[in-house]
Design a protein around this motif. Sequence first.
Motif, mmCIF file in Angstrom:
data_model
loop_
_atom_site.group_PDB
_atom_site.id
_atom_site.type_symbol
_atom_site.label_atom_id
_atom_site.label_comp_id
_atom_site.label_asym_id
_atom_site.label_seq_id
_atom_site.Cartn_x
_atom_site.Cartn_y
_atom_site.Cartn_z
ATOM 1 N N UNK A 5 -37.899 -43.998 -3.865
ATOM 2 C CA UNK A 5 -36.544 -44.448 -3.548
ATOM 3 C C UNK A 5 -35.564 -43.915 -4.568
ATOM 4 N N UNK A 6 -35.979 -44.076 -5.806
ATOM 5 C CA UNK A 6 -35.081 -43.731 -6.896
ATOM 6 C C UNK A 6 -34.759 -42.246 -6.879
ATOM 7 N N UNK A 8 -34.874 -40.277 -4.347
ATOM 8 C CA UNK A 8 -33.994 -39.976 -3.225
ATOM 9 C C UNK A 8 -32.571 -40.421 -3.536
ATOM 10 N N UNK A 9 -32.456 -41.542 -4.246
ATOM 11 C CA UNK A 9 -31.123 -42.024 -4.599
ATOM 12 C C UNK A 9 -30.427 -41.027 -5.511
ATOM 13 N N UNK A 10 -31.193 -40.486 -6.435
ATOM 14 C CA UNK A 10 -30.634 -39.502 -7.361
ATOM 15 C C UNK A 10 -30.154 -38.277 -6.593
ATOM 16 N N UNK A 12 -29.285 -38.193 -3.541
ATOM 17 C CA UNK A 12 -28.081 -38.550 -2.784
ATOM 18 C C UNK A 12 -26.856 -38.505 -3.683
ATOM 19 N N UNK A 13 -27.016 -38.991 -4.919
ATOM 20 C CA UNK A 13 -25.843 -39.026 -5.778
ATOM 21 C C UNK A 13 -25.439 -37.608 -6.182
ATOM 22 N N UNK A 16 -23.465 -36.269 -3.158
ATOM 23 C CA UNK A 16 -22.113 -36.807 -3.034
ATOM 24 C C UNK A 16 -21.226 -36.276 -4.147
ATOM 25 N N UNK A 20 -17.448 -33.879 -3.377
ATOM 26 C CA UNK A 20 -16.273 -34.677 -3.677
ATOM 27 C C UNK A 20 -15.153 -33.810 -4.234
ATOM 28 N N UNK A 24 -12.741 -37.077 -8.420
ATOM 29 C CA UNK A 24 -13.922 -37.907 -8.496
ATOM 30 C C UNK A 24 -15.080 -37.188 -9.167
ATOM 31 N N UNK A 27 -15.495 -38.371 -12.520
ATOM 32 C CA UNK A 27 -16.132 -39.670 -12.622
ATOM 33 C C UNK A 27 -17.646 -39.517 -12.514
ATOM 34 N N UNK A 30 -18.961 -38.798 -15.750
ATOM 35 C CA UNK A 30 -19.010 -39.938 -16.646
ATOM 36 C C UNK A 30 -20.335 -40.678 -16.494
ATOM 37 N N UNK A 31 -20.864 -40.647 -15.271
ATOM 38 C CA UNK A 31 -22.059 -41.408 -14.965
ATOM 39 C C UNK A 31 -23.328 -40.866 -15.642
ATOM 40 N N UNK A 35 -26.107 -42.654 -18.206
ATOM 41 C CA UNK A 35 -27.551 -42.567 -17.986
ATOM 42 C C UNK A 35 -28.229 -41.889 -19.182
ATOM 43 N N UNK B 301 -30.978 -44.138 0.200
ATOM 44 C CA UNK B 301 -29.955 -43.086 0.220
ATOM 45 C C UNK B 301 -28.936 -43.288 1.333
ATOM 46 N N UNK B 304 -26.585 -46.143 0.429
ATOM 47 C CA UNK B 304 -25.588 -45.773 -0.582
ATOM 48 C C UNK B 304 -24.521 -44.863 0.019
ATOM 49 N N UNK B 314 -18.636 -46.210 -5.258
ATOM 50 C CA UNK B 314 -19.536 -45.214 -5.852
ATOM 51 C C UNK B 314 -20.717 -45.903 -6.503
ATOM 52 N N UNK B 315 -21.747 -45.104 -6.779
ATOM 53 C CA UNK B 315 -22.901 -45.705 -7.429
ATOM 54 C C UNK B 315 -23.357 -44.821 -8.584
ATOM 55 N N UNK B 317 -26.956 -44.417 -11.020
ATOM 56 C CA UNK B 317 -28.285 -44.880 -11.385
ATOM 57 C C UNK B 317 -28.368 -44.904 -12.897
ATOM 58 N N UNK B 318 -28.771 -46.050 -13.437
ATOM 59 C CA UNK B 318 -28.987 -46.168 -14.873
ATOM 60 C C UNK B 318 -30.475 -46.367 -15.050
#
Lengths: 195, 327
Positions: A5-6, A8-10, A12-13, A16, A20, A24, A27, A30-31, A35, B301, B304, B314-315, B317-318
């Motif tokens: 999951x994680x 895939x989330x990464x 996805x981010x 995005x 953008x 953005x 920003x 910045x994230x 991390x 995904x 989100x 926005x999201x 991950x930390x």
Amino acid sequence: MSTNFYQRALLASDLTGDDDGAGSASEAQQVPSLDALYQQHRPALLSHLQRMVKDPHIAEELLHDTFIRLSRMPALSSIRQPKSFLLKVASNLALDHLRQCQRQPDSGGEEELAEQASSEPGQLDLLLQERRQRRLREAIDQLPPRARETLLLVRYRELTLREAAQELGISQTMVEKHLKNALQKCRAVLQSDMQ
Amino acid sequence: MTREDLTPADGQRDSIHEQASQWFFRLRERPGDPGLLAQFERWKGDDPAKEACYLELLLLWDELERLAPDSDKRAPPAVERAGPPAATRTGHRRGLAALLSLAMLCLLAWLLPARYWLPAADYATGVGETRVVELADGSRLHLNGRSAVTVDFDSAERRLRLLYGEAFFEVARDAARPFRVAARDTTTEAIGTAFNIRITDGRVDTTLTEGRVRVHLPDRAPQPLHAGQRLSWTGDHSVRVSDGPGHYLPAWKQGLLALDRQPLAEVVELLNRHYRPMIRVVDPALWQTPVSGTLPLDDLPTLLAMLERSLAVRHSAIGEQLLLLHR
């Protein structure tokens, strides 16, 4: 499963972040830095928190809370020596937690706290933090009404200066002036207390 | 005090503090502005004193949150608040302290596996796990993620308690033994029927799929429900009955979360029953943002991407266990 999951989330981010606009994208920059702070300082922060609260689960949760707090602080990525600052933010949260634990069996308050002070090492920090908070509260109570109102509005309702200016019917410059004034007073009170 | 009494070093330090606070407010106003950040870095340069002043200010700002008077704070949900409390010592705030201890308990509930703290749940699920249980009377119990139920049958009644989370009950007909499910201070009583109960931070929702139930609430006449109706019981003891679709099947049974203008904070509480990493809303301005539509419960995904597209949330991950939502 969760790692999957994680990842895939990464992914996805990343996606995005790519499509953008310019505003953005910054920003998104910045994230990763937050991390990166997490990756670099997690072990030290976690062991520090565990020493304070003596419970790995709670330490982990407090570490999360630390980074939630940090995520609200601007320009952390520019700090060259962040470690002691990170430890301080984490410690404050751990002290909040310890105070709650003590309060649970509806205890008598400060006298009792002072009694325990000698027995447990964390107690001294607790007392110091409470003293700081008392001084800060006094400092806020003594602010000129307009400065006080501005501080409460911006701090506790998390308004931007522009929003606060609208709500108070004054200029943004004036809002900033009130806030700077308020923070200087708070700082002065804390400093005089240390000496 | 005359000007000469002030050592140059002190004067300089004060002005650095003033500059630092100016930078802080500017950066706070436009956190994502790369140009501003670059200017800030130029100001800061290699000077450790400037950096220290800036960090001192961040810390002071952070500490001020602990002094928040109750009335000036937006009340976020307990689970969200579990970490950074802002309690004070004064006597008249005991209520707040109690509330925060409650928040602490909620936090513990999150952290510890159910078996450590629960009054012996008969059936429980963890995050992302759902389960169907066939009960002794032939009734079926569907447990949503992070939910727990106790079951206590005797010859006079079938008594269950939803300890936390959400469950869907398909009740086998047995006229002699009423089927009663307690959730917080509510009790839903059914004969032959199917219904869903969900506990969230501030509410208990009972939704009826078929048949009929009576919901018993403290200090009130029992409230009958028709198929498709939902009863919401909030902490301040107000009741709302609304009409849903004629034949309601809880969306979570299909791996979905159906929402109708629910605040984001509450939505995240529900999502956290299904997802790791844990999701947190860091931006207080977003807590009350209403969310409508259908979100997936098994596809992070997509979830989100949907939040980002429809709410401009926005999201970040930390690490591997924490996902922050912000503007």
